[in-house]
Design a protein around this motif. Sequence first.
Motif, PDB file in Angstrom:
ATOM      1  N   MET A   1       0.748  -1.165  -0.024  1.00  0.00           N
ATOM      2  CA  MET A   1      -0.079   0.007   0.078  1.00  0.00           C
ATOM      3  C   MET A   1       0.936   1.135   0.000  1.00  0.00           C
ATOM      4  SD  MET A   1      -3.014   0.751   2.654  1.00  0.00           S
ATOM      5  CE  MET A   1      -3.489  -0.460   3.112  1.00  0.00           C
ATOM      6  N   ARG A   2       0.697   2.286  -0.899  1.00  0.00           N
ATOM      7  CA  ARG A   2       1.505   3.346  -0.793  1.00  0.00           C
ATOM      8  C   ARG A   2       1.159   4.309   0.353  1.00  0.00           C
ATOM      9  NH1 ARG A   2       1.292   7.328  -5.966  1.00  0.00           N
ATOM     10  NH2 ARG A   2       0.495   8.645  -4.288  1.00  0.00           N
ATOM     11  N   ASP A   3       2.077   5.254   0.703  1.00  0.00           N
ATOM     12  CA  ASP A   3       1.662   6.051   1.874  1.00  0.00           C
ATOM     13  C   ASP A   3       0.760   7.240   1.196  1.00  0.00           C
ATOM     14  OD1 ASP A   3       3.324   4.907   3.454  1.00  0.00           O
ATOM     15  OD2 ASP A   3       4.898   6.255   3.554  1.00  0.00           O
ATOM     16  N   PHE A   4      -0.126   7.684   2.037  1.00  0.00           N
ATOM     17  CA  PHE A   4      -0.954   8.664   1.832  1.00  0.00           C
ATOM     18  C   PHE A   4      -1.277   9.666   2.949  1.00  0.00           C
ATOM     19  CE2 PHE A   4      -3.489   4.975   3.190  1.00  0.00           C
ATOM     20  CZ  PHE A   4      -3.862   5.466   4.388  1.00  0.00           C
ATOM     21  N   GLU A   5      -1.654  10.830   2.464  1.00  0.00           N
ATOM     22  CA  GLU A   5      -2.015  11.891   3.650  1.00  0.00           C
ATOM     23  C   GLU A   5      -3.202  11.734   4.525  1.00  0.00           C
ATOM     24  OE1 GLU A   5      -1.386  16.582   4.311  1.00  0.00           O
ATOM     25  OE2 GLU A   5      -0.022  15.457   3.086  1.00  0.00           O
ATOM     26  N   TYR A   6      -3.197  11.642   5.456  1.00  0.00           N
ATOM     27  CA  TYR A   6      -4.685  11.248   6.093  1.00  0.00           C
ATOM     28  C   TYR A   6      -5.403  12.768   6.539  1.00  0.00           C
ATOM     29  CZ  TYR A   6      -7.931   9.705   9.881  1.00  0.00           C
ATOM     30  OH  TYR A   6      -9.200   9.372  10.336  1.00  0.00           O
ATOM     31  N   ILE A   7      -6.598  13.008   6.015  1.00  0.00           N
ATOM     32  CA  ILE A   7      -7.309  14.000   6.514  1.00  0.00           C
ATOM     33  C   ILE A   7      -8.602  13.692   7.094  1.00  0.00           C
ATOM     34  CG2 ILE A   7      -8.317  16.228   5.541  1.00  0.00           C
ATOM     35  CD1 ILE A   7      -6.433  16.046   3.330  1.00  0.00           C
ATOM     36  N   ALA A   8      -8.927  14.348   8.364  1.00  0.00           N
ATOM     37  CA  ALA A   8     -10.340  13.845   8.679  1.00  0.00           C
ATOM     38  C   ALA A   8     -11.053  15.222   9.085  1.00  0.00           C
ATOM     39  CB  ALA A   8     -10.172  13.107  10.316  1.00  0.00           C
ATOM     40  N   PRO A   9     -11.850  15.522   8.248  1.00  0.00           N
ATOM     41  CA  PRO A   9     -12.599  16.861   8.276  1.00  0.00           C
ATOM     42  C   PRO A   9     -13.478  16.660   9.526  1.00  0.00           C
ATOM     43  CG  PRO A   9     -12.795  16.104   6.060  1.00  0.00           C
ATOM     44  CD  PRO A   9     -12.262  14.996   6.872  1.00  0.00           C
ATOM     45  N   LYS A  10     -14.170  17.695  10.018  1.00  0.00           N
ATOM     46  CA  LYS A  10     -14.821  17.944  11.032  1.00  0.00           C
ATOM     47  C   LYS A  10     -16.075  18.055  10.795  1.00  0.00           C
ATOM     48  CE  LYS A  10     -11.877  17.969  14.729  1.00  0.00           C
ATOM     49  NZ  LYS A  10     -10.465  18.126  13.774  1.00  0.00           N
ATOM     50  N   THR A  11     -16.724  18.643   9.483  1.00  0.00           N
ATOM     51  CA  THR A  11     -17.991  19.100   9.186  1.00  0.00           C
ATOM     52  C   THR A  11     -18.096  18.520   7.569  1.00  0.00           C
ATOM     53  OG1 THR A  11     -17.350  20.862   8.381  1.00  0.00           O
ATOM     54  CG2 THR A  11     -18.304  21.124  10.544  1.00  0.00           C
ATOM     55  N   VAL A  12     -19.237  18.423   7.297  1.00  0.00           N
ATOM     56  CA  VAL A  12     -19.615  18.203   5.710  1.00  0.00           C
ATOM     57  C   VAL A  12     -19.194  19.474   5.038  1.00  0.00           C
ATOM     58  CG1 VAL A  12     -21.351  17.869   4.356  1.00  0.00           C
ATOM     59  CG2 VAL A  12     -21.737  16.547   6.509  1.00  0.00           C
TER      60      VAL A  12
ATOM     61  N   GLU B   1     -16.589  21.177   5.449  1.00  0.00           N
ATOM     62  CA  GLU B   1     -15.079  21.244   5.377  1.00  0.00           C
ATOM     63  C   GLU B   1     -14.871  20.141   4.572  1.00  0.00           C
ATOM     64  OE1 GLU B   1     -11.717  20.015   8.499  1.00  0.00           O
ATOM     65  OE2 GLU B   1     -13.787  21.098   9.615  1.00  0.00           O
ATOM     66  N   THR B   2     -15.299  18.891   4.323  1.00  0.00           N
ATOM     67  CA  THR B   2     -15.362  17.844   3.707  1.00  0.00           C
ATOM     68  C   THR B   2     -15.341  18.273   2.179  1.00  0.00           C
ATOM     69  OG1 THR B   2     -16.048  16.602   5.439  1.00  0.00           O
ATOM     70  CG2 THR B   2     -16.009  15.512   3.088  1.00  0.00           C
ATOM     71  N   LEU B   3     -16.450  19.075   1.853  1.00  0.00           N
ATOM     72  CA  LEU B   3     -16.552  19.289   0.451  1.00  0.00           C
ATOM     73  C   LEU B   3     -15.475  20.308   0.120  1.00  0.00           C
ATOM     74  CD1 LEU B   3     -20.671  19.818   0.748  1.00  0.00           C
ATOM     75  CD2 LEU B   3     -19.301  17.844  -0.132  1.00  0.00           C
ATOM     76  N   ASP B   4     -14.911  21.313   0.852  1.00  0.00           N
ATOM     77  CA  ASP B   4     -13.857  22.051   0.630  1.00  0.00           C
ATOM     78  C   ASP B   4     -12.579  21.232   0.131  1.00  0.00           C
ATOM     79  OD1 ASP B   4     -15.470  24.455   0.797  1.00  0.00           O
ATOM     80  OD2 ASP B   4     -14.951  24.866   2.971  1.00  0.00           O
ATOM     81  N   VAL B   5     -12.345  20.191   0.933  1.00  0.00           N
ATOM     82  CA  VAL B   5     -11.308  19.436   0.949  1.00  0.00           C
ATOM     83  C   VAL B   5     -11.325  18.609  -0.408  1.00  0.00           C
ATOM     84  CG1 VAL B   5      -9.844  17.407   1.742  1.00  0.00           C
ATOM     85  CG2 VAL B   5     -10.896  19.119   3.287  1.00  0.00           C
TER      86      VAL B   5
ATOM     87  N   TYR C   1      -8.877  18.826  -3.712  1.00  0.00           N
ATOM     88  CA  TYR C   1      -7.876  17.576  -4.121  1.00  0.00           C
ATOM     89  C   TYR C   1      -8.295  16.763  -5.221  1.00  0.00           C
ATOM     90  CZ  TYR C   1      -5.068  18.767  -0.018  1.00  0.00           C
ATOM     91  OH  TYR C   1      -4.522  19.609   1.026  1.00  0.00           O
ATOM     92  N   GLN C   2      -9.770  16.831  -5.524  1.00  0.00           N
ATOM     93  CA  GLN C   2     -10.158  16.197  -6.661  1.00  0.00           C
ATOM     94  C   GLN C   2      -9.765  14.845  -6.649  1.00  0.00           C
ATOM     95  OE1 GLN C   2     -12.500  17.855  -8.779  1.00  0.00           O
ATOM     96  NE2 GLN C   2     -12.711  19.603  -7.959  1.00  0.00           N
ATOM     97  N   GLU C   3      -9.207  14.502  -7.931  1.00  0.00           N
ATOM     98  CA  GLU C   3      -8.653  13.214  -8.268  1.00  0.00           C
ATOM     99  C   GLU C   3      -7.587  12.590  -7.400  1.00  0.00           C
ATOM    100  OE1 GLU C   3      -9.646  14.434 -11.434  1.00  0.00           O
ATOM    101  OE2 GLU C   3     -11.158  12.682 -11.768  1.00  0.00           O
TER     102      GLU C   3
END
Lengths: 764, 291
Positions: free
Chosen positions: B1-12, B14-18, B22-24
Amino acid sequence: MSNYSVIGKPIQRIDGYEKVTGAAKFTTDIRLSGMLWGKMLRSPHPHAKILNIDTSKAKKLPGVKAVITSADTLHIKYSNWRRYPHLMDETPLAEDKVRYIGEPVAAVAAIDEDIAEEALGLIEVDYEVLPAVFDPLEAIKDGAPQIHEGPTVKNNISEARHFEFGDVDEAFKKCDRVREDTFYLHPVSHAFLEPTNSVASWDLNGRLTIWTSTQTPYFIQTLLAMVLGIKEGNIRVIKPHVGGGFGGKMELFSDQYCAARLSMLTGKPVKIELDREEVFIATRRRHPMYYTLKTGYMKDGTLVAKEAKVYTDGGAYNAMGPTSLYLSGFFQIFPYTIPNYRYDGFHIYTNKNPSSAMRGFGGPQAEFTCDSQIDMIADDLGMDPAEIRLKNGMKPGHVIPGLAKVGSCGFEECVKKAMESTKWKEKKGKLPMGRGIGMGCYGFMSGGVFNWIDSPYAYSAAYIRMNVDCTVDVYIGSAEIGQGSDTVAAQIAAEVLGVPMEDVKVIRGDTDSCPPDLGAWGSRQTLMTGNAVKMAAEEIKKQLIEVTASLMVPNVVYDFDIKDGRVFIKDRPERGIELAEVVKTAVRAREGQALFGRGIYTPHGKGMVSPAYSFGAQVAEVEVDLETGKVNMIQVTTAHDCGQVINKLGVEGQLEGAFVMGQGYALSENLITDEGKVLNPSLIDYKLMRAPDIPDNFTSLMVETHEPEGPFGAKEAGEGLTNPNAGCIANTIFDAVGVRIKDMPITPEKILKALDEKKKKEGK
Amino acid sequence: MRDFEYIAPKTVKETLDVLDEYQEDCKIIAGGQSLLNILKQGLMAPEYIIDIKNLEELNYIKFDEKDGLKIGATTTHRSVEFSDTIKEHYNVLSEMERHLATVQIRNWGTIGGNLCIADPTGDVAPPLLAMDATVIIANKDGEREVTVLDFGVDYYETVVGPNELLTEIRVPVIPSNTGIAYLKYRIVEGDAPIVGAAVAFTLNEKGACKKARIGMGGVAPIPIRAEKAEKMFEGEKITDTLIEEAAKVASEETTPIPDIVASAEYKKRVIGVYVKRAAKLALTRAEKAAN
Ligand SMILES: Cc1cc2nc3c(=O)[nH]c(=O)nc-3n(C[C@H](O)[C@H](O)[C@H](O)COP(=O)(O)OP(=O)(O)OC[C@H]3O[C@@H](n4cnc5c(N)ncnc54)[C@H](O)[C@@H]3O)c2cc1C
């Protein structure tokens, strides 16, 4: 006779609490400080020449501590076949050629798993891809790619097995009828839950310790010594709890070697743990076989002559294949008496991962074909399949010319008991369409007489120390891999020495402290290790009785026994002394030496295969969905003759577990390959039976005989039980819907297709 | 498995912004039951993993008599299985969940994740198809409602764009006199189905079929409806013969993909059997509801 305190009772496993609570430590739990992670680079080709391996980039990756290829090995060919060197065909890492997808080519040790993985990607291997061959029937043709070079291998046949007795050709001429059937048996994986894994640690004194998930600590010790070029005595093999083996962990594997070699090179402990995919593609599997059976019989159902021809798909190396091949031919004539028999078996190399020993050791293939065919014969003759089995069943004392002498044999009683318990007579032939009842039978060895590893030691050995508080330490080299053999050893010691189970401690799985033992394969440990334990315990018992005799001065010197913590005169049980008193006195009398007993067992004069044979009969009931072909198991009853039962719970567990394994073999499991590539290398795609799939009802019946060669009269109850399942299920399906599937596994789709064909034929 | 950056947004939001940023390059993880397998097999190697499992905003089961059922995307299989609301009004979903995978997987896996992975054999889609369910898909600029029928695009592919999030599953109120059943075929219990069929019948006051819906899984690159077969029922009195005939038509509407477990012909045949069996059960249930 059955006045035992612990023998034959339903005894809880001595490792039960640990295992149920998750406290038990397996190899995978071993973490040492400074430990490195090892990974293996595997061949992507089924057959290719290795032109060059460049490890320089991998070695430069920060965090990588060592990279090895065959150049770092002693180039020694090895395998369990030390006594027959022409069969030793594996090297720790591929030398000049790779022969299957997944074959280890190089190994890396790094400070963590990710770096090790990354380093694998930096190793450059130049391959010249060679034509490959995947089917044994193709591989034996002239002009097929040759997988191994060498004078003993022609047409990829690495070993041929032939046996013959009686006058087969004449006998066939005299038969009323002869029928010939061909079958195909597919490959399956052991699918043990604990993947193959090891931690090796090389120390400054030049000694190696390896913790590994194995069925055969002594094989690992002696073979590692050979391939590493160090003394056996400098290798300590520790076998923690093992999460299943089923025959797939009874050889030295490349990952064990690489962990050891990498530790020697780095001076640090190295852990190598295969992932599930590696387990599926690069460990062993059960032999696929093309099986042709010709059987001649009389109108009254007497079997007269049989000829069996087997082409087995050995994969890229011999592994334990030659033995599976031999035993398949041998168990083909179990449990029915055949006076004239000819067997020709061929072990053929193909470009797939090696086939090897797997629970039943050639028996499941033999018994599927043999028992399917005997049902077809019964059908031919309009006979009850149970009757034809009883008519031809083996009896105690049966001799197979040149091969075996059967001692105890409860076959007939097994068939009768299974029939009675399942109401066979009332159901057979009388169930509605879609529902069926069928039978499968078997006989199996209680340990092999074989010593391919060429061990000069006894096959099994035990040391026992009895302490002054009457606790007993049993040291054995056999391998508990989940089957319950440590509990059996403890029971035997407890029975002989008259102490409770909780006072017996079993010290095992460590070659530094335990005597060598050939390990867990061929259903050998209850009989062989059991005999060694019994002998060791009896040596102590003798010392205790000597002391008691001198204390009590009875009329007849040795007429004492020990039971439930007392030593007493056999005929006057009220006269005796507390065991604890006797033990203390004995220790004092011996200038403070603890009581010590040693025992060994090696079979003598027992023919070519085994000292004793188990027998059994199985009856199953199924329901087949006529619209989808899906088989639903309703009930299974197995009557098993394992001589004297040692642990009732253990035998039950083995009977049920074996059936579930056989059910998977018959109905759903299949290690599918295409051009040598495994297509289902995961537990999602490889279809193991799960708890809801097993039969609603299990009945385990034990037929007790007394086997003179076994401890307390005991025989095997580990593998034989896997042999009848597939045939039994096939026969049951035939009874339910009238179709006979000879091409395993028996998938719903095959059943449905056969049903269509049957309808078409009947429509005409 | 390749390394990735982990992001855990707190709200919907925020999620949509992220997602928009980053898109694709990013991939959403909910329960991880499917995604982790895909990553492990190296079939995908996103640079960012956006964890939505802890978005409590999307973890709910709501019902009202007007709008029907609303399930938040991160609601676990296990919550759906045990919800009293669902048992009362949409029991077929509870039944479906009870036999989906294993308890461990149901504890982690989410209903939204199940739809988004778009495995054509998935258990969730067929009953939703039979109930005319829709989903809400959101992005930074707003949201849209899409039917479950139009949700799948191809094998493991949906209409959800790289910057989008599935937020909710909506199931209309079940009309009275309706019976729904979902049955699936598999060789080993605890496995994903080979094929599955969900049938819903709504009866009119005369007991004839007012509306029929047949959702099928595992028989095409995406979950599909047997629209021709559905039409055969509408306005008719449902009989065993009609069910047999319609099941044959439903089977003809499929285009199964063969795999190592079963051939296309076999799947085609078995789906016919399962449509038939589910239809019979749905009919019994509808009749019971009507009485
Ligand atoms: C052993 C096993 C057995 C299984 N058996 C079955 C079975 O019998 N029946 C069955 O139906 N399924 C089965 N599954 C699949 C499992 O139920 C679903 O795949 C799982 O529920 C997916 O949910 P998740 O939350 O784990 O999704 P994840 O694995 O986290 O994500 C799945 C995919 O959906 C995307 N995604 C997730 N949530 C959203 C969202 N809100 N918006 C947009 N994209 C999103 C992810 O990016 C990813 O591509 C099985 C899985 C396993 C491992």
